[in-house]
Enzyme design. Structure first.
Site, PDB file in Angstrom:
ATOM      1  N   ARG A 260       1.227  -0.831  -0.134  1.00 51.67           N
ATOM      2  CA  ARG A 260       0.358  -0.270  -0.665  1.00 51.67           C
ATOM      3  C   ARG A 260       0.981   1.307  -0.164  1.00 51.67           C
ATOM      4  O   ARG A 260       1.940   1.495   0.818  1.00 51.67           O
ATOM      5  CB  ARG A 260      -1.071   0.271   1.433  1.00 51.67           C
ATOM      6  CG  ARG A 260      -1.727   1.567   1.631  1.00 51.67           C
ATOM      7  CD  ARG A 260      -2.172   1.710   2.938  1.00 51.67           C
ATOM      8  NE  ARG A 260      -3.949   0.929   2.723  1.00 51.67           N
ATOM      9  CZ  ARG A 260      -4.732   1.167   2.878  1.00 51.67           C
ATOM     10  NH1 ARG A 260      -5.393   1.472   4.177  1.00 51.67           N
ATOM     11  NH2 ARG A 260      -6.055   0.235   1.824  1.00 51.67           N
TER      12      ARG A 260
ATOM     13  N   GLN B  36     -10.660  -4.182  -2.924  1.00 52.16           N
ATOM     14  CA  GLN B  36     -11.976  -3.606  -2.474  1.00 52.16           C
ATOM     15  C   GLN B  36     -12.904  -3.790  -3.687  1.00 52.16           C
ATOM     16  O   GLN B  36     -14.035  -3.359  -2.422  1.00 52.16           O
ATOM     17  CB  GLN B  36     -11.618  -1.710  -2.169  1.00 52.16           C
ATOM     18  CG  GLN B  36     -12.519  -1.057  -1.921  1.00 52.16           C
ATOM     19  CD  GLN B  36     -13.267  -0.913  -0.458  1.00 52.16           C
ATOM     20  OE1 GLN B  36     -12.209  -1.274   0.672  1.00 52.16           O
ATOM     21  NE2 GLN B  36     -14.408  -1.780  -0.134  1.00 52.16           N
TER      22      GLN B  36
ATOM     23  N   ARG C 129     -13.846  -7.698   3.131  1.00 53.01           N
ATOM     24  CA  ARG C 129     -12.780  -7.284   2.693  1.00 53.01           C
ATOM     25  C   ARG C 129     -11.946  -8.402   3.136  1.00 53.01           C
ATOM     26  O   ARG C 129     -10.835  -9.074   2.145  1.00 53.01           O
ATOM     27  CB  ARG C 129     -11.996  -5.894   3.529  1.00 53.01           C
ATOM     28  CG  ARG C 129     -12.700  -4.497   2.834  1.00 53.01           C
ATOM     29  CD  ARG C 129     -12.831  -4.664   1.703  1.00 53.01           C
ATOM     30  NE  ARG C 129     -11.775  -4.251   1.300  1.00 53.01           N
ATOM     31  CZ  ARG C 129     -10.316  -3.173   1.570  1.00 53.01           C
ATOM     32  NH1 ARG C 129     -10.228  -2.744   2.378  1.00 53.01           N
ATOM     33  NH2 ARG C 129      -9.011  -3.511   0.884  1.00 53.01           N
TER      34      ARG C 129
ATOM     35  N   CYS D 186     -16.614   2.846   1.110  1.00 48.72           N
ATOM     36  CA  CYS D 186     -14.969   1.896   1.567  1.00 48.72           C
ATOM     37  C   CYS D 186     -14.722   1.510   2.681  1.00 48.72           C
ATOM     38  O   CYS D 186     -14.125   0.950   3.527  1.00 48.72           O
ATOM     39  CB  CYS D 186     -13.873   2.075   0.194  1.00 48.72           C
ATOM     40  SG  CYS D 186     -13.499   4.071   0.425  1.00 48.72           S
TER      41      CYS D 186
ATOM     42  N   HIS E 197      -8.100   0.493  -5.319  1.00 48.61           N
ATOM     43  CA  HIS E 197      -7.388  -0.010  -4.797  1.00 48.61           C
ATOM     44  C   HIS E 197      -8.437  -1.366  -5.252  1.00 48.61           C
ATOM     45  O   HIS E 197      -9.495  -1.426  -4.650  1.00 48.61           O
ATOM     46  CB  HIS E 197      -8.318   0.684  -3.748  1.00 48.61           C
ATOM     47  CG  HIS E 197      -8.826   0.247  -2.577  1.00 48.61           C
ATOM     48  ND1 HIS E 197      -8.121  -0.457  -2.280  1.00 48.61           N
ATOM     49  CD2 HIS E 197      -9.295   0.637  -1.261  1.00 48.61           C
ATOM     50  CE1 HIS E 197      -8.368  -1.215  -0.705  1.00 48.61           C
ATOM     51  NE2 HIS E 197      -8.194   0.127  -0.303  1.00 48.61           N
TER      52      HIS E 197
ATOM     53  N   ASP F 182     -17.145   7.474  -1.200  1.00 48.32           N
ATOM     54  CA  ASP F 182     -15.807   7.963  -0.576  1.00 48.32           C
ATOM     55  C   ASP F 182     -14.987   9.316   0.759  1.00 48.32           C
ATOM     56  O   ASP F 182     -15.594  10.150   0.253  1.00 48.32           O
ATOM     57  CB  ASP F 182     -14.647   7.286  -1.568  1.00 48.32           C
ATOM     58  CG  ASP F 182     -13.253   7.059  -0.275  1.00 48.32           C
ATOM     59  OD1 ASP F 182     -13.135   7.315   0.193  1.00 48.32           O
ATOM     60  OD2 ASP F 182     -12.357   6.962  -1.368  1.00 48.32           O
TER      61      ASP F 182
HETATM   62  N1  NVA Z   1      -9.447   7.848  -1.073  1.00 49.90           N
HETATM   63  C1  NVA Z   1      -9.420   7.055   0.469  1.00 49.90           C
HETATM   64  C2  NVA Z   1      -9.472   5.738   0.206  1.00 49.90           C
HETATM   65  C3  NVA Z   1      -9.088   5.147   1.629  1.00 49.90           C
HETATM   66  C4  NVA Z   1      -9.629   3.864   1.440  1.00 49.90           C
HETATM   67  C5  NVA Z   1      -7.769   7.046   0.155  1.00 49.90           C
HETATM   68  O1  NVA Z   1      -7.035   6.854  -0.701  1.00 49.90           O
HETATM   69  O2  NVA Z   1      -7.791   7.779   1.583  1.00 49.90           O
HETATM   70  N1   CP Z   2     -11.208   0.490   2.851  1.00 50.29           N
HETATM   71  C1   CP Z   2      -9.767   0.482   3.474  1.00 50.29           C
HETATM   72  O1   CP Z   2      -8.904   0.693   2.509  1.00 50.29           O
HETATM   73  O2   CP Z   2      -9.531   1.040   4.872  1.00 50.29           O
HETATM   74  P1   CP Z   2      -8.371   0.628   5.574  1.00 50.29           P
HETATM   75  O3   CP Z   2      -7.377   2.352   5.298  1.00 50.29           O
HETATM   76  O4   CP Z   2      -8.497   0.762   6.530  1.00 50.29           O
HETATM   77  O5   CP Z   2      -7.368  -0.610   4.892  1.00 50.29           O
END
Ligand code: NVA
Ligand code: CP
Length: 330
Positions: free
Chosen positions: A107, A137, A316, A271, A134, A230
């Protein structure tokens, strides 16, 4: 269907049949877990590395629980706890970790980083979120929609908010691949990148999907089957953008009037994490600065019967388990 040895970096790399296979496998592993049927015989003793250059609750916990359920061992590398990028290149990291681990989750920031990691690694690499995509997800989200609506093909799926980031991009690609009607309902500035829209339109022409971009909330959300949103400011973005985002995206907040305009059986998805009340540090800071106690979704919608966000979060784990189970060579 044999996906052993494959990376899982973005759904553009997967066919509709392969995506459906992963959703079916996630459903099967979920059913087995609910019935107490163990599924740790094939991958027992394997080791996986989890690299997180951004924070996480769901993704990290899902990889860890799923790995344990499959009989595997996990090493977690936190945003400050490794040499990656600072003292050691991605290419070198990939070659080192490939000598010790059977799979690597990553990540971080740019998609090109996870792509490079995968290019140099000899083991499957799974994208646990980048700025652009992502993908893990997506399997959870599609499983959740199918559980609640009974189908995917032909449904009207509406994404509200920042549609040019990882969630909007990934959902548009997934809807195109699976023959769904994707609508980005947001201010024009937040429409997905035109080059990705064109790629998705080509895919849609083959699958029967449609791609619509609109800034009209009433037309965009009318009779929708799924309303999805989101956060307005994603991980890694500077705090200074809050002011602009609030001004430009507030008309696209998911509130009761949006859900009432959607279909009678519409579900609300997110998400997570979500800003729907003042129970978070950032939520409180935003409230003190801008006076808003709810951001991308109202607390009323988040807590409503139509909200399936915690089913989505649970899924998830089942879907990440399916992705690892399918791609790890035996
Ligand atoms: N768009 C958000 C998704 C988190 C799961 C981020 O990148 O922070
Ligand atoms: N939805 C998601 O990816 O959550 P986290 O950032 O907690 O992993």
């Amino acid at each position: 269907m044999n996906l052993q040895g494959r990376d899982f970096l973005k759904l553009l790399d997967y066919t509709p049949e392969e995506i459906m296979y992963l959703i079916d496998l996630a459903a099967e592993l979920k059913d087995q877990k609910k019935k107490g049927i163990a599924h740790d015989s094939e991958l027992r003793g394997k080791n996986i590395a989890l690299i997180f250059e951004k924070t996480s609750t769901r993704t990290r916990c899902s990889f860890e629980v799923a790995a344990h359920d499959l009989g595997m061992h996990v090493t977690y590398l936190d945003p400050s706890g490794s040499q990656i990028g600072k003292k050691e290149s991605i290419a070198d990291t990939a070659r080192v970790l490939s000598r010790m681990y059977d799979g690597i989750e990553y990540r971080g920031y740019g998609q090109e980083i996870v792509e490079e990691l995968a290019r140099y690694a000899d083991v499957p690499v799974w994208n646990g979120l980048t700025n652009e995509f992502h993908p893990t997800q997506m399997i959870a989200d599609m499983l959740t929609i199918r559980e609640h609506l009974g189908k995917l093909k032909g449904i009207k799926f509406v994404y509200m908010g920042d549609a040019r980031y990882n969630m909007g991009n990934s959902l548009m690609v997934t809807c195109a691949k699976l023959g769904m009607n994707f609508v980005a309902c947001t201010s024009k500035k937040y429409f997905p990148d035109q080059s990705l829209v064109e790629i998705c339109e080509k895919i849609a022409a083959e699958t029967g999907a449609t791609i619509t971009l609109t800034d009209d909330v009433v037309a965009g959300t009318k009779d929708a089957d799924v309303i999805y949103t989101d956060v307005w400011v994603s991980m890694g973005e500077p705090a200074e953008v809050w002011k602009e985002r609030i001004r430009e995206l507030s008309p696209y907040q998911v509130r009761a009037s949006v859900m009432n305009n959607a279909g009678v059986d519409a579900i609300f998805m997110h998400c997570l994490p979500a800003f729907h009340d003042l129970s978070t540090t950032i939520g409180k800071e935003v409230y003190e600065k801008f006076g808003l106690s709810e951001l991308e979704v109202t607390d009323e919608v988040f807590e409503s019967e139509q909200s399936v966000v915690f089913d989505e979060a649970e899924n998830r784990m089942h879907s990440i388990k399916a992705i690892m189970y399918a791609t790890l060579p035996r």
